[in-house]
Design an enzyme around this catalytic site. Structure first.
Site, PDB file in Angstrom:
ATOM      1  N   LYS A 127      28.786  30.106 -34.805  1.00  0.00           N
ATOM      2  CA  LYS A 127      27.943  30.028 -33.602  1.00  0.00           C
ATOM      3  C   LYS A 127      28.464  28.893 -32.734  1.00  0.00           C
ATOM      4  O   LYS A 127      28.584  27.754 -33.209  1.00  0.00           O
ATOM      5  CB  LYS A 127      26.485  29.758 -33.959  1.00  0.00           C
TER       6      LYS A 127
ATOM      7  N   GLU B  61      18.431  19.927 -42.316  1.00  0.00           N
ATOM      8  CA  GLU B  61      19.077  21.251 -42.431  1.00  0.00           C
ATOM      9  C   GLU B  61      19.385  21.566 -43.906  1.00  0.00           C
ATOM     10  O   GLU B  61      19.394  22.735 -44.299  1.00  0.00           O
ATOM     11  CB  GLU B  61      20.361  21.311 -41.593  1.00  0.00           C
TER      12      GLU B  61
ATOM     13  N   ARG C 190      20.486  36.821 -40.893  1.00  0.00           N
ATOM     14  CA  ARG C 190      20.970  35.489 -40.500  1.00  0.00           C
ATOM     15  C   ARG C 190      19.901  34.665 -39.783  1.00  0.00           C
ATOM     16  O   ARG C 190      19.929  33.439 -39.822  1.00  0.00           O
ATOM     17  CB  ARG C 190      22.230  35.602 -39.622  1.00  0.00           C
TER      18      ARG C 190
ATOM     19  N   ASN D  93      17.277  30.003 -39.090  1.00  0.00           N
ATOM     20  CA  ASN D  93      16.585  29.320 -37.990  1.00  0.00           C
ATOM     21  C   ASN D  93      15.175  28.892 -38.360  1.00  0.00           C
ATOM     22  O   ASN D  93      14.351  28.662 -37.463  1.00  0.00           O
ATOM     23  CB  ASN D  93      16.539  30.225 -36.754  1.00  0.00           C
TER      24      ASN D  93
ATOM     25  N   HIS E 291      13.443  23.811 -31.265  1.00  0.00           N
ATOM     26  CA  HIS E 291      14.123  23.903 -29.964  1.00  0.00           C
ATOM     27  C   HIS E 291      13.142  23.621 -28.830  1.00  0.00           C
ATOM     28  O   HIS E 291      13.503  23.016 -27.815  1.00  0.00           O
ATOM     29  CB  HIS E 291      14.759  25.297 -29.773  1.00  0.00           C
TER      30      HIS E 291
HETATM   31  P1  NAD Z   1      26.011  15.127 -32.792  1.00  0.00           P
HETATM   32  O1  NAD Z   1      27.181  15.969 -32.700  1.00  0.00           O
HETATM   33  O2  NAD Z   1      25.371  14.660 -31.531  1.00  0.00           O
HETATM   34  O3  NAD Z   1      26.367  13.850 -33.687  1.00  0.00           O
HETATM   35  C1  NAD Z   1      25.395  12.875 -33.900  1.00  0.00           C
HETATM   36  C2  NAD Z   1      25.872  11.468 -33.523  1.00  0.00           C
HETATM   37  O4  NAD Z   1      26.700  10.964 -34.556  1.00  0.00           O
HETATM   38  C3  NAD Z   1      26.706  11.412 -32.257  1.00  0.00           C
HETATM   39  O5  NAD Z   1      26.423  10.225 -31.580  1.00  0.00           O
HETATM   40  C4  NAD Z   1      28.128  11.390 -32.808  1.00  0.00           C
HETATM   41  O6  NAD Z   1      29.058  10.838 -31.920  1.00  0.00           O
HETATM   42  C5  NAD Z   1      27.944  10.530 -34.014  1.00  0.00           C
HETATM   43  N1  NAD Z   1      28.908  10.704 -35.090  1.00  0.00           N
HETATM   44  C6  NAD Z   1      29.480  11.860 -35.493  1.00  0.00           C
HETATM   45  N2  NAD Z   1      30.171  11.649 -36.612  1.00  0.00           N
HETATM   46  C7  NAD Z   1      30.061  10.332 -36.909  1.00  0.00           C
HETATM   47  C8  NAD Z   1      30.543   9.515 -37.962  1.00  0.00           C
HETATM   48  N3  NAD Z   1      31.215  10.041 -38.979  1.00  0.00           N
HETATM   49  N4  NAD Z   1      30.247   8.214 -37.937  1.00  0.00           N
HETATM   50  C9  NAD Z   1      29.506   7.692 -36.930  1.00  0.00           C
HETATM   51  N5  NAD Z   1      28.982   8.407 -35.931  1.00  0.00           N
HETATM   52  C10 NAD Z   1      29.268   9.718 -35.925  1.00  0.00           C
HETATM   53  O7  NAD Z   1      24.840  15.828 -33.623  1.00  0.00           O
HETATM   54  P2  NAD Z   1      24.819  16.749 -34.927  1.00  0.00           P
HETATM   55  O8  NAD Z   1      23.522  16.466 -35.588  1.00  0.00           O
HETATM   56  O9  NAD Z   1      26.052  16.647 -35.705  1.00  0.00           O
HETATM   57  O10 NAD Z   1      24.770  18.219 -34.321  1.00  0.00           O
HETATM   58  C11 NAD Z   1      23.692  18.644 -33.532  1.00  0.00           C
HETATM   59  C12 NAD Z   1      24.162  19.800 -32.684  1.00  0.00           C
HETATM   60  O11 NAD Z   1      24.563  20.873 -33.520  1.00  0.00           O
HETATM   61  C13 NAD Z   1      23.093  20.361 -31.773  1.00  0.00           C
HETATM   62  O12 NAD Z   1      23.649  20.565 -30.507  1.00  0.00           O
HETATM   63  C14 NAD Z   1      22.721  21.672 -32.399  1.00  0.00           C
HETATM   64  O13 NAD Z   1      22.271  22.616 -31.457  1.00  0.00           O
HETATM   65  C15 NAD Z   1      24.013  22.084 -33.026  1.00  0.00           C
HETATM   66  N6  NAD Z   1      23.871  23.004 -34.153  1.00  0.00           N
HETATM   67  C16 NAD Z   1      24.647  24.109 -34.147  1.00  0.00           C
HETATM   68  C17 NAD Z   1      24.586  24.987 -35.210  1.00  0.00           C
HETATM   69  C18 NAD Z   1      25.514  26.166 -35.244  1.00  0.00           C
HETATM   70  O14 NAD Z   1      25.333  27.040 -36.095  1.00  0.00           O
HETATM   71  N7  NAD Z   1      26.511  26.218 -34.404  1.00  0.00           N
HETATM   72  C19 NAD Z   1      23.746  24.722 -36.286  1.00  0.00           C
HETATM   73  C20 NAD Z   1      22.967  23.585 -36.264  1.00  0.00           C
HETATM   74  C21 NAD Z   1      23.046  22.717 -35.181  1.00  0.00           C
HETATM   75  N1  GLY Z   2      22.225  27.400 -37.614  1.00  0.00           N
HETATM   76  C1  GLY Z   2      21.827  28.753 -37.621  1.00  0.00           C
HETATM   77  C2  GLY Z   2      22.934  29.721 -37.817  1.00  0.00           C
HETATM   78  O1  GLY Z   2      24.071  29.355 -37.985  1.00  0.00           O
HETATM   79  O2  GLY Z   2      22.709  30.883 -37.781  1.00  0.00           O
END
Ligand code: NAD
Ligand code: GLY
Length: 366
Positions: A141, A183, A239, A243, A250
């Protein structure tokens, strides 16, 4: 010791490597890079920490980099354009490989850029947050946000491999680590009761950066996610259980302004709301809801929605959810601990009771 899992999607299958000190291991990247050009996409926080290590692993290639501003508020079309600008300025062609080095924000944007640059180029996920290692880097995704809704513009597009290096979690701020635990708890709740019981015992170890516990949590989460994605890559059905808590979550993220509540924090409060509804429908016990709240609290996560959000705020924002079908809201609810369904089989009254419970949800916790 490194573990290798597989996301089984026929000719789009790919490995997930899980272990310590992986990001500088060139052998993990090279089988998945077909041309000479590589573009590393990262952000201003992660670049000073890990960019050089990744570049050292890619010394056989022509490596460019693009360093994005950090934050959910930058997960939008303007920032996406910075990736396209860099690719075009450096004359990257269709055999280039994008490397997403960062959390879910970098991963989702890099994946989306890879899906559209010259109609699709390869990319590799190098997730550096717990949340991205257990969830966003796996399953394909990709998206950016729109001011009117989270992840509304995107594509399903699978990476060539995922390199989940547990060592990099050492630099993650506590709040971000906790957000990832939300998660992880989700997988136990939706499909793995045994894992849920293990989490109840080990949530403090996870929240205190115990690498053994973290490795196990990443492995079991990815196993569960890979199994669901293999059955239903494009979310035609099952799938959607991934969520759990996200429709409420959200709504919280959008209402509060992207980046104010972390995604995992909003999901934590959202999972309690989904569990509360599941209890009201007679599917799980009130003790089950309290146990979940206790676990989330021990992981230093919120388990109540923001006080100032009204029921109408939730209802309006939940209508934008991607699970809405023909105007009808569908939610992921628990049928038992370790079992979930996507359903519209609930009354508006039940939903309102959960929204009304709001703040009290936190008060009833252990
Ligand atoms: P993020 O990418 O914003 O990272 C969180 C913070 O940690 C940021 O400030 C980043 O720069 C920092 N960071 C990253 N790695 C680090 C490290 N090793 N050391 C220090 N700092 C670090 O947030 P997240 O929680 O990783 O991801 C959230 C995003 O993921 C949301 O946009 C959400 O919608 C998306 N998401 C997508 C899916 C999918 O299936 N594609 C699933 C769940 C969430
Ligand atoms: N995070 C939800 C999905 O990957 O479907």
């Amino acid at each position: 010791m490194m573990k290798t899992l597989t996301v089984d999607l026929a000719d789009r299958s790919y490995p997930i490597f899980i272990g310590e000190s992986l990001i500088s291991n060139s052998d993990l990247y090279s089988p998945y890079i077909k041309g000479k050009q590589v573009m590393i996409v990262t952000n201003t926080t992660v670049a000073p920490l890990y960019l050089e290590q990744v570049k050292s692993a890619l010394s056989d290639y022509d490596v460019d980099e693009v360093i994005l501003p950090d934050g959910e508020q930058y997960k939008n079309l303007d920032t996406l354009n910075l990736i396209f600008d860099a690719l075009l300025e450096k004359r990257h062609n269709r055999t280039t490989t994008l490397i997403a080095l960062g959390g879910g924000v970098v991963g989702d944007m890099t994946g989306f850029a890879a899906s559209c640059y010259q109609r699709g180029v390869d990319f590799i996920q190098v997730p550096t947050t717990l949340l991205s290692q257990v969830d966003s880097s796996v399953g394909g995704k990709t998206a950016v946000n729109h001011p009117m809704g989270k992840n509304m513009i995107g594509a399903f597009y699978q990476p060539k491999c995922v390199i989940a290096d547990i060592s990099v979690l050492a630099t993650l701020p506590q709040r971000e680590l906790s957000a990832g635990i939300a998660e992880v708890v989700k997988y136990g709740l939706i499909c793995n009761n045994e894992f849920y019981l293990w989490l109840d015992e080990n949530v403090e170890a996870l929240a205190s950066y115990d690498t053994v516990a973290l490795s196990r949590a990443v492995e079991l989460s990815c196993l569960d996610k890979a199994a669901v994605v293999a059955q239903d890559e494009k979310e035609g059905g099952i799938r959607a259980i991934l969520n759990l808590g996200h429709t409420f979550g959200h709504a919280i993220e959008t209402n509060q302004g992207y980046g104010v509540w972390l995604h995992g924090e909003a999901v934590a409060a959202g999972m309690v709301m989904a569990a509360d509804m599941s209890w009201r429908l007679g599917n799980i016990s009130q003790q089950d809801v309290q146990r979940l709240q206790g676990m989330l609290k021990r992981a230093q996560l919120p388990c109540v929605p923001p006080k100032e959000m009204s029921n109408q705020d939730f209802i309006d924002l939940m209508q934008v959810d991607k699970k809405v079908l023909d105007g009808k809201l569908r939610l992921v609810l628990l049928t038992a601990i370790g079992e979930a369904v996507v359903t519209s089989d609930f009354s508006a009254d039940t939903l309102h009771q959960t929204l009304d419970a709001g703040e009290q949800l936190g008060c009833s916790s252990q």
